[in-house]
Structure formats: structure tokens, C-alpha cells
Design a protein around this motif. Structure first.
Motif, PDB file in Angstrom:
ATOM      1  N   SER A  57      61.924  46.715  42.111  1.00 46.21           N
ATOM      2  CA  SER A  57      62.957  46.964  42.047  1.00 46.21           C
ATOM      3  C   SER A  57      63.290  48.296  41.370  1.00 46.21           C
ATOM      4  CB  SER A  57      64.287  45.865  41.689  1.00 46.21           C
ATOM      5  OG  SER A  57      63.803  45.684  40.276  1.00 46.21           O
ATOM      6  N   VAL A  58      64.357  48.894  41.854  1.00 48.78           N
ATOM      7  CA  VAL A  58      64.817  50.148  41.050  1.00 48.78           C
ATOM      8  C   VAL A  58      64.880  49.901  39.386  1.00 48.78           C
ATOM      9  CG1 VAL A  58      67.209  50.323  41.519  1.00 48.78           C
ATOM     10  CG2 VAL A  58      65.901  52.249  41.229  1.00 48.78           C
ATOM     11  N   ASN A  59      64.738  50.695  38.562  1.00 49.64           N
ATOM     12  CA  ASN A  59      64.874  50.748  37.257  1.00 49.64           C
ATOM     13  C   ASN A  59      66.199  51.327  36.709  1.00 49.64           C
ATOM     14  OD1 ASN A  59      62.660  49.065  36.235  1.00 49.64           O
ATOM     15  ND2 ASN A  59      61.515  50.791  36.508  1.00 49.64           N
ATOM     16  N   PRO A  60      66.798  50.960  35.667  1.00 54.27           N
ATOM     17  CA  PRO A  60      68.183  51.763  35.505  1.00 54.27           C
ATOM     18  C   PRO A  60      67.867  53.419  35.400  1.00 54.27           C
ATOM     19  CG  PRO A  60      67.771  50.049  33.876  1.00 54.27           C
ATOM     20  CD  PRO A  60      66.426  50.100  34.667  1.00 54.27           C
ATOM     21  N   TYR A  63      64.583  55.246  39.183  1.00 56.08           N
ATOM     22  CA  TYR A  63      62.826  55.247  39.790  1.00 56.08           C
ATOM     23  C   TYR A  63      62.452  53.849  39.866  1.00 56.08           C
ATOM     24  CZ  TYR A  63      62.845  60.238  38.390  1.00 56.08           C
ATOM     25  OH  TYR A  63      63.330  61.470  38.326  1.00 56.08           O
ATOM     26  N   PHE A  64      61.593  53.621  40.746  1.00 50.66           N
ATOM     27  CA  PHE A  64      60.747  52.525  41.154  1.00 50.66           C
ATOM     28  C   PHE A  64      59.376  52.786  40.200  1.00 50.66           C
ATOM     29  CE2 PHE A  64      63.287  53.150  44.743  1.00 50.66           C
ATOM     30  CZ  PHE A  64      63.839  51.624  44.864  1.00 50.66           C
ATOM     31  N   HIS A  65      59.149  52.031  39.374  1.00 52.65           N
ATOM     32  CA  HIS A  65      57.730  52.266  38.540  1.00 52.65           C
ATOM     33  C   HIS A  65      56.651  51.296  39.027  1.00 52.65           C
ATOM     34  CE1 HIS A  65      59.722  53.779  34.745  1.00 52.65           C
ATOM     35  NE2 HIS A  65      60.793  53.520  35.492  1.00 52.65           N
ATOM     36  N   TYR A  66      55.953  52.071  39.952  1.00 53.69           N
ATOM     37  CA  TYR A  66      55.065  51.664  40.884  1.00 53.69           C
ATOM     38  C   TYR A  66      53.531  51.687  40.480  1.00 53.69           C
ATOM     39  CZ  TYR A  66      52.166  50.280  45.031  1.00 53.69           C
ATOM     40  OH  TYR A  66      51.329  49.474  45.537  1.00 53.69           O
ATOM     41  N   PRO A  67      52.821  50.413  40.245  1.00 56.61           N
ATOM     42  CA  PRO A  67      51.407  50.530  39.748  1.00 56.61           C
ATOM     43  C   PRO A  67      50.529  50.940  41.064  1.00 56.61           C
ATOM     44  CG  PRO A  67      51.860  48.071  39.973  1.00 56.61           C
ATOM     45  CD  PRO A  67      53.316  49.238  40.493  1.00 56.61           C
ATOM     46  N   TYR A 114      60.409  54.816  50.307  1.00 52.93           N
ATOM     47  CA  TYR A 114      60.511  55.998  49.553  1.00 52.93           C
ATOM     48  C   TYR A 114      59.615  56.674  49.459  1.00 52.93           C
ATOM     49  CZ  TYR A 114      64.618  52.863  48.452  1.00 52.93           C
ATOM     50  OH  TYR A 114      65.752  52.152  48.504  1.00 52.93           O
ATOM     51  N   TRP A 115      59.698  57.985  49.500  1.00 52.30           N
ATOM     52  CA  TRP A 115      58.317  58.950  49.352  1.00 52.30           C
ATOM     53  C   TRP A 115      58.183  59.648  47.985  1.00 52.30           C
ATOM     54  CZ3 TRP A 115      58.802  64.012  48.133  1.00 52.30           C
ATOM     55  CH2 TRP A 115      60.440  64.537  48.150  1.00 52.30           C
ATOM     56  N   LEU A 116      56.834  59.918  47.794  1.00 48.11           N
ATOM     57  CA  LEU A 116      56.650  60.679  46.404  1.00 48.11           C
ATOM     58  C   LEU A 116      55.486  61.533  46.745  1.00 48.11           C
ATOM     59  CD1 LEU A 116      56.962  60.818  43.472  1.00 48.11           C
ATOM     60  CD2 LEU A 116      55.167  59.195  43.157  1.00 48.11           C
ATOM     61  N   ARG A 136      56.128  56.986  39.120  1.00 43.39           N
ATOM     62  CA  ARG A 136      57.853  56.847  39.382  1.00 43.39           C
ATOM     63  C   ARG A 136      58.232  57.672  40.458  1.00 43.39           C
ATOM     64  NH1 ARG A 136      60.820  58.211  33.832  1.00 43.39           N
ATOM     65  NH2 ARG A 136      61.754  59.817  35.567  1.00 43.39           N
ATOM     66  N   VAL A 137      58.808  56.364  41.436  1.00 48.76           N
ATOM     67  CA  VAL A 137      59.221  56.957  42.873  1.00 48.76           C
ATOM     68  C   VAL A 137      60.659  57.108  42.656  1.00 48.76           C
ATOM     69  CG1 VAL A 137      59.172  56.399  45.080  1.00 48.76           C
ATOM     70  CG2 VAL A 137      57.222  55.910  43.809  1.00 48.76           C
TER      71      VAL A 137
END
Length: 161
Positions: A57-60, A63-67, A114-116, A136-137
């Protein structure tokens, strides 16, 4: 993963773009390009690595913090590719029965992509290839028919919502 690829391919199709799946999709899941004359590929193209994520889920911070797996990070980072490479993170429901809803009025695919670009980052060969590196996306990088066309056209600033 297959649903996420289908979701992104549907977005590309809605944008009037073509999708090509490589014969051996180890590094890139597929290419998206503008169709050229007589069904050939146009000169504008992007390559995508698509990841499916049901627990994120999106963080405050927005950004999405994706591993991201280290080999994927090392491939996507770098500006030495002839074709621009992007990570596409698809948020999907945890329960596969919620992926899609079809009625006589339409088909609704669940969640979003979402793209990065990692082009400005350096590959890090010192990382353990069996580990992950968090990327961070931005939530503002929603993939839509408009934003994917902007990416294919090389207009990343126009690919934000």
C-alpha cells in the motif's frame, strides 16, 4: 504475475499501442510500442518488467516501498539500454477471485499499476543476488492509457497524474 501483465497489456491496448512478448522473457516481460506502417513496429518503444504485489500500500510519503529483487534492480538501473526500461508495479487483490468483475455492461480489472524508471540509478553488483533492494514507486506515476503513451513518446513528466 500473469494477471498483472494482462492488466498492463490492456492499458497499452486502450492507448492504441502494440505489445510484444519476448521469446525468452527472463529480464523484460514485454515491449510496448507505437504501431508503424503496415503493422510494423514504430520507432518509439519501451520495455517493461511487470511485478505483481498483493500486500503493498502507499506510504504516508506518497510512495510504494517495493522490495525489488536485486537482479531485476541491476537490470533496470542504468542508462545504457538502447530502449528505455521501466518497472511497472501492479497492485492486485490478495484474493484472485477479486481480480476482475465482468458484467453485460463491461469488464472491471481490479487495482492499479504504477511505473518507475531506475535509469538514473547505478547497478550494485555488490548486493547479494538472492536479496532485494527497496525502490520507491511514486503514487503519482499511475499507469493509464494517457501516461503509457507519454512514456512511449519519451515524455516522463507527462506520465504523472
Amino acid at each position: 504475475g500473469y494477471f498483472a501483465e494482462g492488466l498492463v497489456a490492456a492499458i497499452a491496448a486502450a492507448a492504441g499501442l502494440d505489445v510484444a512478448f519476448p521469446r525468452l522473457g527472463h529480464v523484460i516481460d514485454f515491449s510496448v510500442y507505437r504501431p508503424g506502417p503496415n503493422g510494423t513496429s514504430g520507432s518509439k518503444q519501451i520495455d517493461l518488467q511487470v511485478k505483481s504485489w498483493s500486500t503493498g500500500s502507499v506510504n504516508p510519503d506518497g510512495y510504494f516501498h517495493y522490495p525489488l529483487e536485486v537482479p531485476a534492480f541491476n537490470n533496470l538501473s542504468s542508462n545504457e539500454h538502447d530502449v528505455r526500461h521501466y518497472l511497472v508495479l501492479c497492485l492486485v487483490p490478495a484474493n484472485i477471485t477479486h481480480y476482475a468483475d465482468a458484467t453485460h455492461h463491461g469488464l472491471q480489472l481490479s487495482r492499479a499499476a504504477y511505473w518507475l524508471s531506475l535509469r538514473d540509478m547505478e547497478p550494485d553488483e555488490s548486493l547479494n543476488p538472492d536479496s532485494t533492494k527497496t525502490v520507491r514507486v511514486p503514487q503519482s506515476h499511475l499507469l493509464t492509457p494517457t501516461t503509457i503513451r507519454a512514456l512511449v513518446d519519451g515524455n516522463e513528466s507527462g506520465a504523472c497524474v
